[in-house]
Design a protein around this motif. Sequence first.
Motif, PDB file in Angstrom:
ATOM      1  N   LYS A  24      44.060  42.151  42.883  1.00 26.33           N
ATOM      2  CA  LYS A  24      42.757  42.034  42.233  1.00 26.33           C
ATOM      3  C   LYS A  24      42.657  43.024  41.078  1.00 26.33           C
ATOM      4  O   LYS A  24      42.147  42.689  39.999  1.00 26.33           O
ATOM      5  CB  LYS A  24      41.635  42.278  43.246  1.00 26.33           C
ATOM      6  N   ASN A  25      43.161  44.235  41.284  1.00 26.67           N
ATOM      7  CA  ASN A  25      43.105  45.247  40.227  1.00 26.67           C
ATOM      8  C   ASN A  25      43.958  44.826  39.022  1.00 26.67           C
ATOM      9  O   ASN A  25      43.576  45.083  37.873  1.00 26.67           O
ATOM     10  CB  ASN A  25      43.586  46.595  40.760  1.00 26.67           C
ATOM     11  N   ASP A  28      41.969  42.147  37.150  1.00 23.06           N
ATOM     12  CA  ASP A  28      40.823  42.755  36.456  1.00 23.06           C
ATOM     13  C   ASP A  28      41.285  43.524  35.219  1.00 23.06           C
ATOM     14  O   ASP A  28      40.640  43.472  34.158  1.00 23.06           O
ATOM     15  CB  ASP A  28      40.062  43.682  37.411  1.00 23.06           C
TER      16      ASP A  28
END
Length: 365
Positions: A24-25, A28
Amino acid sequence: MYLHVPFCFQKCPYCAFYSMRGTKNDIDAYLTALEKELLWWKVYLGDKPRALSIYIGGGTPTCLSVEQWQRLIDLLQRYVRVNSDVEISVEANPDSLTEEHMKLWKGWGVKRVSLGVQSLCDEELLWLKRTHTAKRALWAIDRLLHFGFHVSGDLMFGLAGQSLRKWHTSLSNLVHSGVTHISIYQLSIEEGSVWGKNPPSGVQNGYVHYRWAQWYLEKSGFSQYEIASFSRPGYECRHNQAYWFEKNVLPLGPSAWGYIDGTRFWNVKTLAEYLKRATMNISPVEGKERLTLEKSGRESAVLALRTSRGIHIPSFKERYGEDLINSILFEFENVPEDCLCWKGDFLSLSRKGMRVANSIWSLII
């Protein structure tokens, strides 16, 4: 506009396109860097770029969650102007595509979804190490059609153990699923892929599969408008035609490449370098090449010969000169007549010529 999403849940062994498993990081951070790239292009061009078509590929764009997709859409709406008839296309994999993706895309204005079916025989999908089943692919097509998308299905041929009967099963089931566009690709073992280091046995040359597809798809109401692309009338992919007819293409994302007014350029290849440049507020463009008139003309001829339209001889002569078109036509003198097709001022490849296109293109480049 081509936007590369460099994430996959699992790397296919035959694929050499840049992608990675992303947290997810990671995703993002990629979206943050993408915003900086869009800002850079706004400054460079003097205004927001105007898109006639937007193609979001990868990688696997459906790796992005609905929330991440909403952020991506917001970025494009903020930094890109679009024509009222813009064609927005998205690539999707059957296993990661959800109805939530479909609802969001429909609300944004996506028109086309290109689905990575690859086969509708489960044993072939297992051999390709795909993570979906034939049933899941048909479910995805059904739901996409329910939401009103134009659906394109990709299939691969030349697989180990792929009989004509199995190939016909995939083609027939895809035709009858309701898709309006079909792309077929011969399995090639690319350098840099997993199979490039350790090739599987039994891979076929695929000539007979391609010939069968030409016959069967045209019999089923699909026209071959490009070497690998078949569509029902009016459902050709406008974005891909931009490549074949040398329209300007703006690239976004790591490893994406573009073309603007005779200059070809490409972004840095890895996500790490892409993020690094974003933190430094510099362009991700890594290199560019200004094509000579002759090189540009020869590439233009090859790209045009990918299509059923072919080369428009008067336009080509006006743009690149009489000497170059005469040189190309001279090089075609030993090409069998039934491989070429003249329609007025247009020179294209016949169906037979499409089957041996690589050997014909090699005479030009």
